[in-house]
Design an enzyme around this catalytic site. Structure first.
Site, short mmCIF file in Angstrom:
data_model
loop_
_atom_site.label_atom_id
_atom_site.label_comp_id
_atom_site.label_asym_id
_atom_site.label_seq_id
_atom_site.Cartn_x
_atom_site.Cartn_y
_atom_site.Cartn_z
CG HIS A 85 33.51 53.93 23.65
ND1 HIS A 85 34.60 53.32 23.09
CD2 HIS A 85 33.91 54.40 24.86
CE1 HIS A 85 35.64 53.41 23.91
NE2 HIS A 85 35.25 54.06 25.00
CD GLU A 107 33.44 52.30 19.95
OE1 GLU A 107 33.70 51.71 21.02
OE2 GLU A 107 33.33 53.55 19.87
CB CYS A 123 37.55 56.61 24.32
SG CYS A 123 37.54 56.44 26.12
#
Length: 253
Positions: free
Chosen positions: A222, A224, A114
């Site tokens: 994202h 993660e 990001c």
């Protein structure tokens, strides 16, 4: 079980804001957990490490660098635009851009998420769209802050992977997939060293890599978030940590 200190060491850049009047630097657990789950050992990198002497001492200890997302935006003057960002984080800009330059010189594996991808764009002579939502030809790429986190991070749009790149190697036989979307800025122009790895249906660049590097990947979404639950996210982090492990082996005497 192996010794945790044999894991590749991944430096993760922190973000700064004020908490009860005090300047504070933090890292969200989801980034740390994703690195650990993939086999790495994350360490937090405070902004003071941007000081050249400290940075030179730090770099030999790192096997990889992770640039996480953040609510803040890169300062516009760093890519040739006037004005300010109300939520700027100058210390993060300084450290992240220095780490990108050094990672390329030393060929340290780099994974950027990001804001991190936007830092990669700026560090390689690119520029950013400062307000994607003002461009009528683009999808809405921001999250709805009124929704629970699980819904904010739910799949929002599809990305199309370019053939023959790093991303296609990490996730073979999958050239289209859905990602979450939680950003108000994005890549506007790219430097000559940058390869487009994926884009959204509206044409916005969603992933990049840097040519002539063993592993330098930026993604706009994202991965993660609950990375262990999603196969594609796991593959990205496992590919990154595998590159870190290779770097760790190569630098040993």
């Amino acid at each position: 079980m192996g010794n945790i200190f044999n894991r590749p060491v991944v430096g993760v850049v922190m973000c700064r804001y004020r908490l009860n009047g005090h300047l504070t630097q933090t890292l969200q657990e989801k980034y740390l957990n994703a690195v650990i789950a993939a086999g790495g050992l994350p360490i937090a990198l405070p902004h003071a490490l941007a000081e050249p002497k400290l940075l030179e001492e730090l770099l030999p200890q790192l096997d990889g660098i992770l640039l996480p997302g953040s609510p803040s935006n890169v300062q516009p003057h760093l890519y040739g635009e006037n004005g300010d960002e109300p939520d700027a984080d100058p210390g993060r800009d300084q450290l992240s851009l220095a780490l990108i330059r050094h990672s390329l010189d030393r060929r340290i594996p780099l994974f950027a998420i990001c804001r991190g991808m936007q830092e990669m764009v700026v560090a390689t002579q690119g520029a950013l769209h400062r307000r994607l939502y003002e461009l009528p030809e683009l999808l809405e790429h921001r999250e709805d802050h009124d929704l629970p986190l699980e819904q904010q991070y739910a799949p929002a749009h599809e990305v199309i992977v370019q053939e023959g790149g790093l991303l296609s190697q990490l996730i073979p036989d999958c050239n289209r997939f859905w990602v979450n979307s939680l950003h108000g800025q994005g890549a506007k122009t790219l430097g000559s060293s940058v390869r487009i790895e994926a884009h959204a249906a509206d044409g916005l660049v969603e992933a990049i890599s840097l040519r002539d590097q063993p592993f330098a990947l930026g993604v706009q979404w994202h991965p993660e978030w609950n990375s262990e639950e999603y196969a594609l996210s796991r593959l990205l982090f496992e590919g990154f940590i595998s590159a870190c492990r290779n770097y760790q082996k190569e630098k040993r005497p």
